[in-house]
Design a protein around this motif. Structure first.
Motif, short mmCIF file in Angstrom:
data_model
loop_
_atom_site.label_atom_id
_atom_site.label_comp_id
_atom_site.label_asym_id
_atom_site.label_seq_id
_atom_site.Cartn_x
_atom_site.Cartn_y
_atom_site.Cartn_z
N ASP A 163 -11.53 6.79 3.38
CA ASP A 163 -11.86 7.63 4.54
C ASP A 163 -12.92 8.68 4.23
O ASP A 163 -13.30 9.47 5.07
N MET A 220 0.86 -1.19 0.00
CA MET A 220 0.00 0.00 0.00
C MET A 220 0.89 1.23 0.00
O MET A 220 1.94 1.25 0.61
N THR A 221 0.45 2.23 -0.67
CA THR A 221 1.18 3.50 -0.74
C THR A 221 0.29 4.60 -0.21
O THR A 221 -0.87 4.38 0.09
N ASP A 222 0.83 5.79 -0.08
CA ASP A 222 0.01 6.90 0.38
C ASP A 222 -0.08 7.95 -0.71
O ASP A 222 0.71 7.98 -1.66
N LEU A 223 -1.05 8.82 -0.57
CA LEU A 223 -1.35 9.81 -1.58
C LEU A 223 -0.18 10.76 -1.83
O LEU A 223 0.11 11.12 -2.98
N GLU A 224 0.51 11.17 -0.78
CA GLU A 224 1.60 12.13 -0.95
C GLU A 224 2.78 11.53 -1.70
O GLU A 224 3.49 12.24 -2.42
N ARG A 225 3.00 10.24 -1.57
CA ARG A 225 4.04 9.56 -2.35
C ARG A 225 3.57 9.37 -3.79
O ARG A 225 4.34 9.46 -4.74
N LEU A 283 -5.07 2.80 -3.80
CA LEU A 283 -5.56 3.34 -2.52
C LEU A 283 -6.97 2.88 -2.17
O LEU A 283 -7.45 3.16 -1.07
#
Length: 134
Positions: free
Chosen positions: A75, A1-6, A49
């Motif tokens: 979320d 899983m990655t995050d939005l900012e990356r 995501l």
């Protein structure tokens, strides 16, 4: 899983005329790299995501000129990484959640697969760089 900012900078550097919706290719240029990238970008974000696809309509004055996709994350936050593609005279209205059929997209499949491959490679490269710096 990655995050939005990356994910955000990797997506932006992965866009090109070859990942653009064919309808928007005449309007695509490096000064507006988000132009025509909304559909494939929303699919890649959903792949990585989760969440839902959201669809709006694009108007110039009272004339509908197209559609626009973005994401609603698990979320509940709406994320639109291609919103800056629009000119001041273009307006996006509506926000309907769209069900994504299983399998690859029927439209813009080649653009989606190209963008997805670039993004996954870019994320992998960023992870290796982070690991090397640690």
């Amino acid at each position: 899983m990655t995050d939005l900012e990356r994910l955000r900078p990797v997506l932006r550097t992965s866009w090109g005329a070859d990942t653009c919706d064919p309808h928007d290719v005449p309007d695509w240029h490096p000064g507006n790299p988000a132009r025509g990238q909304c559909g494939v970008t929303a699919l890649v974000i959903q792949d990585l995501l989760g969440g839902e696809l959201v669809l709006g309509e694009v108007f110039v004055g009272s004339v509908k000129v197209g559609h626009h996709y973005w994401n609603r994350l698990p979320d509940g936050d709406d994320v639109d990484l291609t919103a800056d593609q629009f000119h001041p005279w273009e307006t996006v209205v509506g926000a309907r959640v769209q069900h994504r059929p299983p399998g690859p997209p029927g439209r813009c499949r080649q653009q989606y697969e190209l963008l997805r491959g670039r993004v996954l490679s870019g994320l992998d490269r960023a992870r290796r760089e982070d690991a090397g710096a640690a």
